[in-house]
Design a protein around this motif. Structure first.
Motif, short mmCIF file in Angstrom:
data_model
loop_
_atom_site.label_atom_id
_atom_site.label_comp_id
_atom_site.label_asym_id
_atom_site.label_seq_id
_atom_site.Cartn_x
_atom_site.Cartn_y
_atom_site.Cartn_z
N ASN A 218 23.35 30.26 41.20
CA ASN A 218 22.46 30.23 42.36
C ASN A 218 21.58 29.00 42.38
O ASN A 218 21.34 28.40 43.44
N GLU A 219 21.10 28.59 41.20
CA GLU A 219 20.26 27.39 41.15
C GLU A 219 21.06 26.16 41.52
O GLU A 219 20.60 25.29 42.28
N GLY A 220 22.29 26.05 40.99
CA GLY A 220 23.12 24.90 41.32
C GLY A 220 23.46 24.83 42.80
O GLY A 220 23.40 23.76 43.42
N LEU A 221 23.82 25.98 43.38
CA LEU A 221 24.12 26.00 44.82
C LEU A 221 22.89 25.65 45.65
O LEU A 221 22.99 24.94 46.65
N PRO B 243 6.50 16.23 48.16
CA PRO B 243 6.15 16.29 46.73
C PRO B 243 7.23 16.99 45.93
O PRO B 243 7.97 17.83 46.45
N PRO B 244 7.34 16.69 44.63
CA PRO B 244 8.40 17.30 43.80
C PRO B 244 8.35 18.83 43.80
O PRO B 244 9.39 19.48 43.73
N TRP B 245 7.14 19.42 43.85
CA TRP B 245 7.05 20.88 43.81
C TRP B 245 7.75 21.51 45.01
O TRP B 245 8.23 22.65 44.91
N PHE B 246 7.81 20.79 46.12
CA PHE B 246 8.42 21.34 47.33
C PHE B 246 9.91 21.62 47.08
O PHE B 246 10.38 22.74 47.28
N SER B 247 10.64 20.60 46.64
CA SER B 247 12.08 20.77 46.45
C SER B 247 12.40 21.62 45.23
O SER B 247 13.22 22.54 45.29
N GLU B 248 11.72 21.34 44.09
CA GLU B 248 12.00 22.11 42.87
C GLU B 248 11.63 23.57 43.05
O GLU B 248 12.35 24.47 42.63
N GLY B 249 10.50 23.81 43.68
CA GLY B 249 10.08 25.19 43.91
C GLY B 249 11.00 25.92 44.86
O GLY B 249 11.31 27.10 44.66
N LEU B 250 11.45 25.22 45.91
CA LEU B 250 12.35 25.85 46.88
C LEU B 250 13.69 26.18 46.23
O LEU B 250 14.29 27.22 46.51
N ILE B 251 14.16 25.30 45.36
CA ILE B 251 15.40 25.56 44.63
C ILE B 251 15.27 26.82 43.78
O ILE B 251 16.13 27.71 43.82
N SER C 87 8.21 22.82 39.11
CA SER C 87 9.13 23.93 39.36
C SER C 87 8.39 25.26 39.46
O SER C 87 8.55 26.02 40.43
N LEU C 88 7.55 25.57 38.46
CA LEU C 88 6.80 26.83 38.46
C LEU C 88 5.78 26.85 39.59
O LEU C 88 5.62 27.87 40.28
N ALA C 89 5.08 25.75 39.78
CA ALA C 89 4.07 25.70 40.85
C ALA C 89 4.72 25.90 42.21
O ALA C 89 4.23 26.67 43.04
N GLY C 90 5.83 25.21 42.44
CA GLY C 90 6.50 25.33 43.72
C GLY C 90 7.06 26.72 43.96
O GLY C 90 6.93 27.28 45.05
N HIS C 91 7.68 27.28 42.92
CA HIS C 91 8.23 28.63 43.05
C HIS C 91 7.12 29.63 43.37
O HIS C 91 7.27 30.49 44.25
N SER C 92 6.00 29.51 42.68
CA SER C 92 4.89 30.43 42.92
C SER C 92 4.31 30.24 44.32
O SER C 92 3.88 31.22 44.94
#
Length: 646
Positions: free
Chosen positions: A153-156, A183-191, A227-232
């Motif tokens: 799921n993460e790769g897709l 910002p990086p948190w946007f894409s990493e968090g959305l992933i 990653s954690l910030a964006g996901h949260s």
């Protein structure tokens, strides 16, 4: 969904792989010619390969899925999960891919480490458990379909979001040539948000940051933990503003190529206010979740010295609690030690693996266990893609060597009452099952044989009941050899028991927690069972007693004297047989005490000859080990917020 199967039988010679890499480089260089940047591959290097890969593939609507012998079941799982996830991503992101994705499936991490494709320090080597080159996603199976499902799921999600934001490749995004001011948190968090639901592990990780700094600011936090910030943040927006608002934010951001224009228009708030709302939301959750819970133990800590950033796993306790054994890991290399609890003196037993930044690190080996009498340390590890098993005599220092050639990987093992028989969880043909194995004869008896994941077997012999405890994501307590179908093995893990004296095809389900996971079953000196569960949101230690209850009454044939017989094979006159009722009993689990720590227990062990118990926590990036003469039970944890409800 139409699936076609094609075989590609070849030996992966270096010249063939070199040519394939060249083609990839030409293709990627052409795609990124406008930016003058291509795929970074260091030629002249070649990884050691221990066996040939005879690739085959399946073609479906959205994917070409490559696999090799032993991986057909894994490929079938990936195909079903991938096609299902594509529909979810299209709905979540309001976007469809125009190109087919290629999935390369490896039977385990060791095989993945042998691939020459993408060798070098590439900018697109994403770390973690998956790797992406263009629209090619590399995956491996570690015995747990939940892990494979998350990696898929993460790769897709990465490929989808790369295409959605730019219509181009993942490499360009990671090189910051497309995202502009996002910002990086946007894409990493959305992933991460689209790949994995918010869960207890993520909740605890974020809670730890707020514990260290109650005034945590999102802007600064997102720079060090995007990653954690964006996901949260995405999870917070979903809970406060709803999923439709989240979809609108993503759509407007894609159109405008600016993150906070979409946030402001849809949510009706400023960036500053949104970040304040985020902090308030998680501080209130923290107060609800861990206030009035118990801190870490005040005494009994065992110091295990190791260099910074080295992990220690597993950690086990001898049956008499006089020794602990543990392995330290450093970039793919491991060292195995036995340490005297009373004196603190340690001895290095084994070293293996090798340190490298070019290979994925495998911290699952060595697997270790003490024999039931405590005189032998069993060690299972891998060398040159071959599984080795050692019996190390703690008194004489004698080492007896064995090989386990018929399996792809051993996940966990436990000695039975006989030091030459072991119970282990092993991967074979893309399935993870429990086996009873004789080290003397090499004979193995499969206990389970289906597509569910059966892990962490633990031998138990208490009150005349002998069997094996294990955790599984199965939805049935009947052992059936069923093929993989639409019921994907991605559920939560419960605790099961199999009676080694009765045998048969029936299991006993000892726990049932649809919103929590059980792991690490152990047996205490008093014969009671211990396990870890996050059913209250934090992995705590639970106590359970085995008992039996009558589940039904069967009608059976018997002689006039009451001796039960097989009527079909009975030679006497049937008039001499009578039908009688026979009660059928089954083991059940009766819950007892449990701990109520504010931090999750990561590992646990118990001494079977006394009441000693060992637990391991992670605190501020360090592992803390505590040993107590009695179990750590103090109270019953109160109910924890249900993630399904919020």
């Amino acid at each position: 969904m139409v699936i076609s199967k094609v075989s590609i039988n070849f030996k992966p010679s270096f010249s063939f792989i070199f040519g394939w890499i060249m083609l990839l480089c030409i293709a990627f260089s052409t795609q990124s010619m406008g930016q003058g940047q291509g795929t970074q591959v260091q030629f002249g290097q070649n990884r050691v390969q221990y066996h040939d890969f005879e690739w085959q593939y399946y073609d479906t609507d959205n994917f070409t899925t490559y696999y090799y012998p032993g991986g057909q079941n894994i490929a079938k799982f990936v195909i079903m999960a991938a096609e299902e996830q594509v529909l979810k991503l299209e709905e979540q992101l309001n976007y469809k891919l125009s190109n087919q994705i290629e999935l390369l499936i490896y039977n385990d991490i060791t095989d993945l480490a042998q691939t020459n494709v993408g060798l070098g320090n590439e900018t697109y080597n994403l770390g973690g458990n998956n790797k992406i080159i263009g629209n090619k996603l590399f995956l491996y199976f570690d015995g747990n379909h939940n892990h494979l499902y998350k990696d898929l799921n993460e790769g897709l999600a990465r490929i989808f979001i790369a295409s959605m934001m730019s219509g181009s490749t993942i490499q360009e995004i990671l090189q910051n040539t497309i995202f502009g001011n996002l910002p990086p948190w946007f894409s990493e968090g959305l992933i991460q948000y689209t790949a994995e639901p918010w869960n207890t592990d993520l909740d605890e990780e974020l809670r730890d940051h707020f514990e260290k700094n109650p005034n945590l600011k999102f802007k600064k936090f997102s720079q060090t933990n995007p990653s954690l910030a964006g996901h949260s943040m995405w999870y917070f927006i979903e809970k406060k503003y709803g999923k439709e608002a989240l979809k609108d934010v993503i759509y407007l951001t894609r159109i405008n190529k600016a993150s906070f224009s979409g946030f402001g228009f849809v949510l009706g708030t400023s960036q500053e206010n949104l970040e304040l709302e985020w902090a308030t939301f998680y501080l209130e959750r923290k107060k609800l979740d861990i206030d009035n819970k118990n801190p870490l133990p005040a005494e009994g800590e065992i110091k295990i010295k190791t260099r910074k950033k080295r992990t220690i796993t597993p950690i086990i306790l001898s049956p008499d609690a006089t020794n602990i054994a543990y392995a330290t890991h450093d970039g793919g290399a491991f060292k195995l030690f036995v340490k005297k609890v009373e004196t603190g003196k340690k001895k290095k037993i084994l070293r293996g693996g090798f340190k490298s930044d070019n290979y994925p690190h495998d911290n699952s080996y060595p697997q270790i266990a003490f024999s039931q009498n405590g005189g032998t340390l069993g060690i299972c590890y891998e060398r040159r893609d071959k599984i080795k098993f050692l019996q190390y005599d703690l008194e004489t220092k004698k080492v007896t060597k064995h090989r386990l050639d018929n399996f792809q990987r051993i996940n966990d093992f436990s000695f039975t009452g006989n030091s030459n028989d072991i119970l282990f969880s092993a991967q074979l043909n893309g399935k993870t099952d429990i086996y009873l194995f004789s080290l003397n004869s090499g004979r193995n008896i499969p206990i389970t044989n289906d597509f569910w994941d059966d892990l962490q077997p633990t031998y138990v012999n208490t009150n005349g009941v002998e069997g094996v405890l294990f955790v599984s994501n199965r939805n049935t307590d009947t052992l059936l050899q069923l093929p993989l179908d639409t019921a994907l093995p991605i559920g939560t893990f419960d605790l099961f028991f199999y009676n080694l004296k009765k045998r048969g095809n029936s299991l006993s389900r000892l726990t049932k927690t649809p919103f929590g996971n059980e792991k690490a079953p152990i047996v205490f000196g008093n014969g009671k069972i211990g396990y870890l569960s996050d059913e209250n949101g934090i992995f705590n230690q639970y106590e359970l007693s085995l008992a039996t209850e009558m589940i039904r009454m069967d009608s059976v044939w018997a002689t006039q004297n009451g001796d039960i017989v097989d009527a079909d094979g009975f030679d006497f006159d049937s008039t001499k047989l009578i039908k009688i009722g026979q009660p059928i009993y089954k083991e059940i689990g009766i819950k007892g005490n449990c701990t109520d720590f504010k931090k999750s227990i990561q590992q646990q062990a118990a001494a079977t000859r006394n009441s000693a118990s060992l637990v391991v926590f992670n605190e501020k990036g360090k592992q803390k080990v505590f040993l107590s003469k009695t179990p750590f039970f103090k109270s019953n944890p109160r109910a924890y917020r249900n993630f399904v409800q919020g």
